[in-house]
Design a protein around this motif. Structure first.
Motif, PDB file in Angstrom:
ATOM      1  N   THR A 171      -1.978   7.814   2.648  1.00 14.54           N
ATOM      2  CA  THR A 171      -1.619   6.885   1.701  1.00 14.54           C
ATOM      3  C   THR A 171      -0.529   7.332   0.960  1.00 14.54           C
ATOM      4  OG1 THR A 171      -3.101   7.541   0.091  1.00 14.54           O
ATOM      5  CG2 THR A 171      -3.911   6.075   1.388  1.00 14.54           C
TER       6      THR A 171
ATOM      7  N   THR B 298      -1.569   9.185  -3.965  1.00 13.69           N
ATOM      8  CA  THR B 298      -2.930   9.060  -4.160  1.00 13.69           C
ATOM      9  C   THR B 298      -3.628  10.354  -3.233  1.00 13.69           C
ATOM     10  OG1 THR B 298      -3.018   7.489  -2.425  1.00 13.69           O
ATOM     11  CG2 THR B 298      -3.172   6.584  -4.437  1.00 13.69           C
TER      12      THR B 298
ATOM     13  N   ARG C 223       0.972  -1.239  -0.016  1.00 13.04           N
ATOM     14  CA  ARG C 223       0.074   0.118  -0.070  1.00 13.04           C
ATOM     15  C   ARG C 223       0.736   1.290   0.141  1.00 13.04           C
ATOM     16  NH1 ARG C 223      -3.727   0.887   5.115  1.00 13.04           N
ATOM     17  NH2 ARG C 223      -1.724   1.057   5.900  1.00 13.04           N
ATOM     18  N   PRO C 224       0.413   2.417  -0.793  1.00  9.30           N
ATOM     19  CA  PRO C 224      -0.309   2.380  -1.690  1.00  9.30           C
ATOM     20  C   PRO C 224      -0.062   1.914  -3.297  1.00  9.30           C
ATOM     21  CG  PRO C 224       0.504   4.513  -1.648  1.00  9.30           C
ATOM     22  CD  PRO C 224       1.330   3.564  -0.660  1.00  9.30           C
TER      23      PRO C 224
END
Lengths: 457, 166
Positions: free
Chosen positions: A395, A390, A61-62
């Motif tokens: 994130t 993002t 992630r991300p």
């Protein structure tokens, strides 16, 4: 040169083509061994990932799409080298296409096979891939055809099937030529058996030639929109998502141009190596390199134009999140990648290709290698650059590939080379019958010119 | 009982001459088979114009079947899958269009290849490559085979072919 002398020269050139298929060539054997060894790295790394789970890859992630999707887009792009270029040249009846169609079409087929592996590798659990196949299952559900990922599967399957058949159809008469030779010289060998199977009983009657030519023409017309659709759909994997620097209307054509650009690049490198390695300069002549070099230059300019347009609109729009990704790409932590890409994809081609001396085999091969590096970086920037930033602040993350991902990437290059080495040793890399046809047309033109000169008072 | 006489020619123009002689001697097109390792030029062999192929129509038929097949699959699977669509169309035409296009393409490709194989009479693995002069095809010669009766006809055919070869 007289007609008979030309024919004799043509026969001796053909021998150069057939040699790798009939005699042991140490260079090719060593090349196959080395590339096969590198290819083993792919399967070792992939096996390691399967047994130890997807966590061994650097994706997290991300950044859920890392090296695997970068390589997927890269290889699918390279696949635009062959079938598309070959089809365009056939449709336009470019005479200089004859020696290059097969080596280009083979690139497409192998690149597609490798590109198609990456989504499987990326799945982590490749054995559930069949969930994407539209058959009734115990789960009682169907693939979601509204998803661009499902479009990918359909497009790549179509393109791979089409490319394989488009490679095989023109190969049949050449396999018949080799069969006829082998059945006379070495009838009870595995080689003769192989050629016999591959020729599937081709006889070379006018009806067969007529049907084959009609089929190749039809395939050429069909395959062009398919090739365009494939990379457009790959671009929609990104553009359909509302992500910064992905959600762009020009992503389709931008990807198609980039794909053909990287495809021509790999074709230039492959042609240079084939010319050097097999000594087939009489087929892969300076003229062919010059013509392809001009096409290459046109795509360098087109790609530069699309890249400029894409970045200009983001900069001018000045939307916060888009600018964040943009700034990181141009001035931030990805700037090294970006400016390297600009040098390899724009500066080097524009410094070499406009000049006739630069469009010689070595010059175009150097540009080809540079562009391949640049186009891989472009895919990396698109995939990783955007996902690192993002819309939600928490994130924000970064990505570094693990050795497993790098092993798979290097192994994929080995696999491509291995498949190509095997291909060169089992099939004529230049289409013999197409070159012969070109030779016959030249003879006809000579006869007509001679007849015309005799008729003149 | 019929017999086959074969001859190999270096130049397609010699073959043209031989065919004319054979025609003068009363052989019909069905008695003579021409084989080559590259397509023969239409000007040298105008008979090739008489050869027909159903290729374009078969490709179009394949395209129609492929497109219809995949559209039906998508439409049917979308309608049987119990998705809450919120009033939107169950079969979304724009997204279905992409799949339908690929269906059109794959249908056309497969039908084209099937037509090539059918019209060429392929595969016929063991029939080819075993003729007495087949190896000459590898050297870019053109082979002419004539079916004729035992006796005089054979001589006529062989003579015509031999004369042309000289």
């Amino acid at each position: 040169m007289t007609v008979s002398a030309r024919a004799a020269t043509a026969r001796s050139h053909e021998e150069n083509l057939i040699k790798p298929l009939t005699a042991f060539r140490p260079k090719l054997f060593v090349g196959s061994l080395i590339s096969g060894g590198v290819m083993a790295l792919l399967f070792y790394s992939w096996g390691y990932q399967i047994f130890n789970d997807i966590g061994v890859a650097g994706i997290n992630r991300p950044v859920f799409w890392g090296f695997y999707i970068t390589n997927f887009v890269f290889w699918i792009g390279i696949s635009h080298a062959g079938t598309l270029i070959s089809a365009i040249l056939r449709v336009t009846q470019a005479e200089w296409r004859r020696p290059i169609t097969r080596c280009a079409e083979a690139i497409t087929t192998f690149a597609l096979m490798i590109g198609g592996l990456f989504p499987l590798i990326h799945l982590g659990r490749p054995w559930i891939f069949w969930y994407m196949v539209p058959i009734p299952t115990y789960r009682g559900i169907w693939p979601n055809f509204r998803s661009p990922l499902m479009w990918d599967i359909m497009a790549i399957t179509t393109y791979l099937t089409g490319s394989l058949l488009y490679l095989y159809l023109p190969l049949i008469p050449d396999m018949a030529i080799l069969r006829d030779r082998a059945l006379k010289e070495t009838p009870k060998t595995l080689r003769a058996f192989f050629f016999r199977i591959m020729a599937i009983g081709w006889r070379g009657t006018p009806q067969q030639w007529h049907s084959l030519e009609a089929g190749i023409k039809a395939m050429a017309v069909i395959i062009i929109p398919v090739a365009v659709s494939v990379h457009t759909i790959v671009s929609w994997d990104f553009a359909m998502a509302i992500q910064p620097m992905w959600h762009s209307t020009i992503f389709g054509p931008y990807f198609v141009v980039g794909a053909i650009y990287s495809g021509v690049a790999v074709l230039m490198v492959a042609m240079y190596l084939l010319r050097k390695g097999l000594g087939i300069g009489e087929y892969l002549s300076d003229k062919v390199f010059n013509n392809l070099g001009l096409l290459f230059l046109a795509f360098a300019l087109l790609w530069g134009y699309f890249t400029f347009a894409e970045h200009l609109t983001v900069w001018y729009g000045n939307e916060h999140i888009e600018r964040l990704v943009f700034n990181e790409r141009i001035f931030g932590k990805y700037s090294g990648f970006f400016w390297t890409m600009m040098v390899t994809n724009v500066l080097i081609p524009l410094a070499i290709l406009p000049f006739p001396k630069g469009r010689k085999p070595l010059g175009t091969a150097i540009v080809g290698l540079a562009v391949l590096v640049g186009m891989w970086i472009e895919r990396y920037l698109i995939v990783v650059g955007t996902l690192s930033y993002t819309r939600l602040d928490y994130t924000v993350g970064t990505y570094a590939p693990s050795w497993t991902e790098m092993g798979i990437f290097v192994g994929s290059i080995g696999m491509f080379l291995f498949l190509y080495f095997v291909f060169v040793q089992t099939t004529p890399i230049v289409s013999i019958w197409e070159v012969r046809e070109g030779h016959h047309l030249e003879v006809k033109a000579q006869r007509q010119a001679l007849a015309a000169s005799r008729e003149e008072p | 009982m019929s017999k086959r006489t074969h001859a190999a020619f270096v130049s397609p123009y010699d073959v043209r001459e031989a065919l004319e002689r054979l025609e003068q001697d009363g052989f019909s097109t069905g008695d003579v088979e021409i084989r080559s390792s590259a397509p023969l030029d239409h000007d040298v062999f105008p008979e090739r114009h008489a050869v027909h192929s159903r290729m374009p129509w078969m490709a179009l038929t394949g395209a129609a079947l492929g497109g219809l097949g995949l559209f039906s699959l998508v439409a049917w699977s979308s309608s049987v899958y119990p998705l809450p669509t919120g009033g939107m169309p169950i079969v979304a035409i724009p997204t279905t269009g992409v799949i339908t296009f690929e269906g059109i393409a794959i249908g056309a490709i497969l039908c084209t290849v099937a037509t090539v194989l059918y019209e060429c009479g392929l595969p016929g693995l063991w029939s080819a490559g075993t003729g007495p002069l087949d190896h000459h095809l590898a050297d870019d010669h053109v082979l002419v085979s004539v079916t004729c009766d035992e006796g005089a006809s054979t001589e006529w055919a062989a003579k015509a072919l031999e004369t042309a070869r000289e």
